[in-house]
Design an enzyme around this catalytic site. Structure first.
Site, PDB file in Angstrom:
ATOM      1  N   ASP A   1       1.153   0.365  -6.138  1.00  0.00           N
ATOM      2  CA  ASP A   1       0.208   0.488  -5.024  1.00  0.00           C
ATOM      3  C   ASP A   1      -0.483  -0.841  -4.796  1.00  0.00           C
ATOM      4  OD1 ASP A   1      -1.239   2.522  -3.154  1.00  0.00           O
ATOM      5  OD2 ASP A   1      -2.795   1.223  -3.961  1.00  0.00           O
TER       6      ASP A   1
HETATM    7  C1  LIG Z   1      -1.927  -7.346   1.625  1.00  0.00           C
HETATM    8  C2  LIG Z   1      -0.485  -7.081   1.922  1.00  0.00           C
HETATM    9  C3  LIG Z   1       0.060  -5.810   1.833  1.00  0.00           C
HETATM   10  N1  LIG Z   1       1.375  -5.583   2.130  1.00  0.00           N
HETATM   11  C4  LIG Z   1       1.970  -4.237   2.067  1.00  0.00           C
HETATM   12  C5  LIG Z   1       2.629  -3.920   0.710  1.00  0.00           C
HETATM   13  C6  LIG Z   1       2.686  -2.401   0.712  1.00  0.00           C
HETATM   14  O1  LIG Z   1       3.945  -1.986   1.278  1.00  0.00           O
HETATM   15  C7  LIG Z   1       1.539  -2.002   1.660  1.00  0.00           C
HETATM   16  C8  LIG Z   1       0.460  -1.253   0.940  1.00  0.00           C
HETATM   17  O2  LIG Z   1       0.764   0.105   0.901  1.00  0.00           O
HETATM   18  P1  LIG Z   1       1.139   0.917  -0.415  1.00  0.00           P
HETATM   19  O3  LIG Z   1       0.465   2.254  -0.329  1.00  0.00           O
HETATM   20  O4  LIG Z   1       0.900   0.093  -1.633  1.00  0.00           O
HETATM   21  O5  LIG Z   1       2.715   1.116  -0.318  1.00  0.00           O
HETATM   22  P2  LIG Z   1       3.587   1.764   0.837  1.00  0.00           P
HETATM   23  O6  LIG Z   1       2.861   2.895   1.492  1.00  0.00           O
HETATM   24  O7  LIG Z   1       4.085   0.666   1.753  1.00  0.00           O
HETATM   25  O8  LIG Z   1       4.850   2.295   0.026  1.00  0.00           O
HETATM   26  P3  LIG Z   1       4.914   3.377  -1.197  1.00  0.00           P
HETATM   27  O9  LIG Z   1       3.592   4.114  -1.315  1.00  0.00           O
HETATM   28  O10 LIG Z   1       6.057   4.283  -0.832  1.00  0.00           O
HETATM   29  O11 LIG Z   1       5.190   2.551  -2.418  1.00  0.00           O
HETATM   30  O12 LIG Z   1       1.018  -3.206   2.200  1.00  0.00           O
HETATM   31  C9  LIG Z   1       2.201  -6.639   2.510  1.00  0.00           C
HETATM   32  O13 LIG Z   1       3.408  -6.425   2.786  1.00  0.00           O
HETATM   33  N2  LIG Z   1       1.678  -7.909   2.587  1.00  0.00           N
HETATM   34  C10 LIG Z   1       0.378  -8.185   2.312  1.00  0.00           C
HETATM   35  O14 LIG Z   1      -0.035  -9.372   2.392  1.00  0.00           O
END
Ligand SMILES: Cc1cn([C@H]2C[C@H](O)[C@@H](COP(=O)(O)OP(=O)(O)OP(=O)(O)O)O2)c(=O)[nH]c1=O
Length: 192
Positions: A68
């Protein structure tokens, strides 16, 4: 031993590929991501990664990897914006300030779970209206914690980080490799 990616995030799949790991299956978790009343960002993020891993069914020869990523502005948790209006509000709050990005990883094998969390400080430049509106229009903020992705056009808004770039994108590779090895996954043998 098979690796199951317990995440629907395309970023996590790509980051795993950097380690030479192609999951045998992808099982996105379906859990309640609402923070508890008064819950602080770091314990929240750790709890979610663990709950995601726990929610993924797996066989005896499988290792499950979940994670997460949470953006924390002081005690405030900024999740994935529901719409453009919320993305604008998040980016306006982050503009010109330093925040933390926390990524927690949980690896499950059998009835054991190995966990790590990584905190990275991120500085965002003060955003002009032009920068904000053009980024909102790109739609790149969708599905990203805090409403931005450092690996995309918003990289232009981030002059400085202290911590792990891969953790900000969604999976800290150094810690993830160690967790996989701890769980008995033959990482380097698989990659060669
Ligand atoms: C801050 C930041 C976040 N993110 C993304 C990563 C994660 O995919 C998302 C945060 O949401 P998460 O809830 O961590 O993950 P998700 O919903 O995409 O997938 P899952 O729960 O199935 O594992 O934000 C970036 O791609 N770049 C960035 O700089």
């Amino acid at each position: 031993m098979k690796l199951v990616l317990g995440s629907g995030s395309p970023r996590r799949r790509e980051l795993l590929a950097q380690l030479g790991v192609v999951p045998s299956d992808i099982r996105p978790p379906d859990i309640d991501e609402d923070p508890r009343r008064g819950e602080l960002p770091r314990p929240y993020c750790v709890r979610l990664a663990r709950e995601k891993a726990e929610a993924i069914p797996c066989a005896g020869d499988e290792v499950v990897l979940s994670a997460d990523t949470t953006v924390a502005l002081g005690r405030r948790i900024l999740g994935k914006p529901a719409d453009e209006k919320e993305a604008a509000a998040f980016l306006t709050a982050l503009s010109g300030r330093r925040h933390r990005v926390i990524t927690a990883v949980a690896v499950k094998h059998g009835d054991r779970i190995w966990e790590r969390d990584v905190v990275t400080q991120v500085q965002m430049k003060p955003l002009s209206n032009e920068e904000l509106n053009s980024y909102l229009q790109s739609g790149d903020w969708r599905g990203k914690a805090g409403g931005y992705g450092i690996q995309g056009p918003a990289g232009a808004f981030i002059p400085w980080i202290n911590g792990s770039f891969t953790a900000v994108v969604g999976l800290p590779l150094s810690e993830t490799a160690n967790l996989l090895l701890a769980a008995g996954y033959p990482l380097w043998k698989e990659a060669s």
